[in-house]
Design a protein around this motif. Structure first.
Motif, PDB file in Angstrom:
ATOM      1  N   ILE A   8       0.835  -1.213   0.000  1.00 30.11           N
ATOM      2  CA  ILE A   8       0.000   0.000   0.000  1.00 30.11           C
ATOM      3  C   ILE A   8       0.865   1.258   0.000  1.00 30.11           C
ATOM      4  O   ILE A   8       0.619   2.188  -0.769  1.00 30.11           O
ATOM      5  N   SER A   9       1.890   1.272   0.852  1.00 32.05           N
ATOM      6  CA  SER A   9       2.729   2.469   0.924  1.00 32.05           C
ATOM      7  C   SER A   9       3.576   2.660  -0.338  1.00 32.05           C
ATOM      8  O   SER A   9       4.032   3.768  -0.613  1.00 32.05           O
ATOM      9  N   THR A  10       3.766   1.601  -1.101  1.00 31.99           N
ATOM     10  CA  THR A  10       4.499   1.703  -2.371  1.00 31.99           C
ATOM     11  C   THR A  10       3.568   2.070  -3.516  1.00 31.99           C
ATOM     12  O   THR A  10       3.899   2.910  -4.356  1.00 31.99           O
ATOM     13  N   ALA A  11       2.400   1.469  -3.569  1.00 30.82           N
ATOM     14  CA  ALA A  11       1.504   1.626  -4.717  1.00 30.82           C
ATOM     15  C   ALA A  11       0.679   2.909  -4.680  1.00 30.82           C
ATOM     16  O   ALA A  11       0.356   3.459  -5.735  1.00 30.82           O
TER      17      ALA A  11
ATOM     18  N   ILE B 175       1.158  -4.327 -10.108  1.00 27.36           N
ATOM     19  CA  ILE B 175      -0.157  -3.671 -10.143  1.00 27.36           C
ATOM     20  C   ILE B 175      -0.091  -2.277 -10.769  1.00 27.36           C
ATOM     21  O   ILE B 175      -1.038  -1.843 -11.410  1.00 27.36           O
ATOM     22  N   THR B 176       1.019  -1.570 -10.598  1.00 24.32           N
ATOM     23  CA  THR B 176       1.079  -0.170 -11.049  1.00 24.32           C
ATOM     24  C   THR B 176       1.783   0.024 -12.392  1.00 24.32           C
ATOM     25  O   THR B 176       2.140   1.139 -12.749  1.00 24.32           O
ATOM     26  N   GLY B 177       1.990  -1.058 -13.144  1.00 23.40           N
ATOM     27  CA  GLY B 177       2.510  -0.919 -14.500  1.00 23.40           C
ATOM     28  C   GLY B 177       4.019  -1.032 -14.651  1.00 23.40           C
ATOM     29  O   GLY B 177       4.561  -0.679 -15.691  1.00 23.40           O
ATOM     30  N   TYR B 178       4.699  -1.514 -13.637  1.00 24.31           N
ATOM     31  CA  TYR B 178       6.150  -1.684 -13.709  1.00 24.31           C
ATOM     32  C   TYR B 178       6.523  -3.167 -13.578  1.00 24.31           C
ATOM     33  O   TYR B 178       7.521  -3.511 -12.962  1.00 24.31           O
ATOM     34  N   ALA B 179       5.737  -4.024 -14.193  1.00 23.86           N
ATOM     35  CA  ALA B 179       5.948  -5.469 -14.059  1.00 23.86           C
ATOM     36  C   ALA B 179       7.340  -5.909 -14.510  1.00 23.86           C
ATOM     37  O   ALA B 179       7.888  -6.875 -13.981  1.00 23.86           O
ATOM     38  N   TYR B 180       7.923  -5.208 -15.466  1.00 21.58           N
ATOM     39  CA  TYR B 180       9.260  -5.578 -15.936  1.00 21.58           C
ATOM     40  C   TYR B 180      10.320  -5.383 -14.840  1.00 21.58           C
ATOM     41  O   TYR B 180      11.407  -5.925 -14.922  1.00 21.58           O
ATOM     42  N   TRP B 181       9.997  -4.654 -13.798  1.00 23.43           N
ATOM     43  CA  TRP B 181      10.902  -4.483 -12.659  1.00 23.43           C
ATOM     44  C   TRP B 181      10.608  -5.478 -11.540  1.00 23.43           C
ATOM     45  O   TRP B 181      11.307  -5.495 -10.522  1.00 23.43           O
ATOM     46  N   SER B 182       9.588  -6.316 -11.674  1.00 24.67           N
ATOM     47  CA  SER B 182       9.141  -7.141 -10.549  1.00 24.67           C
ATOM     48  C   SER B 182      10.196  -8.123 -10.043  1.00 24.67           C
ATOM     49  O   SER B 182      10.360  -8.273  -8.831  1.00 24.67           O
ATOM     50  N   LEU B 183      10.920  -8.791 -10.917  1.00 27.46           N
ATOM     51  CA  LEU B 183      11.947  -9.729 -10.454  1.00 27.46           C
ATOM     52  C   LEU B 183      13.118  -9.007  -9.782  1.00 27.46           C
ATOM     53  O   LEU B 183      13.518  -9.385  -8.671  1.00 27.46           O
ATOM     54  N   PRO B 184      13.691  -7.959 -10.422  1.00 25.32           N
ATOM     55  CA  PRO B 184      14.743  -7.234  -9.700  1.00 25.32           C
ATOM     56  C   PRO B 184      14.245  -6.676  -8.361  1.00 25.32           C
ATOM     57  O   PRO B 184      14.958  -6.722  -7.356  1.00 25.32           O
ATOM     58  N   THR B 185      13.015  -6.181  -8.339  1.00 24.27           N
ATOM     59  CA  THR B 185      12.460  -5.634  -7.101  1.00 24.27           C
ATOM     60  C   THR B 185      12.339  -6.709  -6.033  1.00 24.27           C
ATOM     61  O   THR B 185      12.671  -6.470  -4.862  1.00 24.27           O
ATOM     62  N   LEU B 186      11.851  -7.881  -6.389  1.00 21.60           N
ATOM     63  CA  LEU B 186      11.746  -8.978  -5.428  1.00 21.60           C
ATOM     64  C   LEU B 186      13.100  -9.243  -4.772  1.00 21.60           C
ATOM     65  O   LEU B 186      13.194  -9.379  -3.544  1.00 21.60           O
TER      66      LEU B 186
END
Length: 174
Positions: free
Chosen positions: A22-25, A69-80
């Motif tokens: 929530i605090s990120t999105a 959820i906010t349109g940056y799915a291509y960053w999801s693995l590095p973010t994880l």
């Protein structure tokens, strides 16, 4: 979090992940290659309060879900990976190695700064690889540094309020 039931552990993990998500999105300011947000405050807070396991899960999964959820799915693995390691390190230094478990200790500060430095370095490397240019990866460093400093300041504000409210006594009863 050693002697609590499985259902309480699941609830703590789920709540921590939701707080980071929530605090990120909800609050996002665009910066080169991504966005600034308040999620780091919650990663710092959950890792400090509950330790490295919760810090890793909340940082990694909460932030990854926000990216998806906010349109940056291509960053999801590095973010994880980046945010998970960030939460893990913060939890190890500020929770496991901090016997007094007070927010105003050198170990808490070192944990917070190390976590933010891991985030900045991780996104610099990831951005450089994803976009094929060190220069492009470096474009996000100023925004990430500002985001990190704001996250640390808000972490101290929030944890000071929780400490004064006796939240740590409540946690011991859980």
């Amino acid at each position: 979090m050693k002697n609590i039931s499985v259902s309480k552990k699941i609830a703590i993990y789920a709540l921590a992940i939701a707080l980071v998500f929530i605090s990120t999105a909800v609050f996002q300011i665009p910066i080169p290659l991504g966005y600034m947000h308040l999620g780091n405050t919650m990663i710092l807070t959950t890792a400090f309060l509950f330790g490295p396991g919760v810090g890793y899960a909340a940082g990694g999964f909460g932030s990854m879900l926000a990216d998806i959820i906010t349109g940056y799915a291509y960053w999801s693995l590095p973010t994880l990976l980046i945010k998970g390691i960030m939460g893990l390190v913060i939890g190890i230094v500020s929770y496991k190695m901090n016997s007094s478990h007070k927010v105003y200790t050198v170990k808490t500060f070192i944990g917070a700064v190390l976590g933010i430095l891991i985030m900045i370095a991780g996104y610099f490397v990831s951005g450089s690889i994803m976009y094929g240019s060190i220069y492009t990866g470096a474009l996000q460093i100023p925004g990430l540094a500002i985001e990190g400093v704001i996250g640390i300041v808000l972490f101290y504000v929030l944890c000071t309020a929780l400490e004064k409210a006796g939240f740590s006594k409540l946690l011991k009863r859980i």
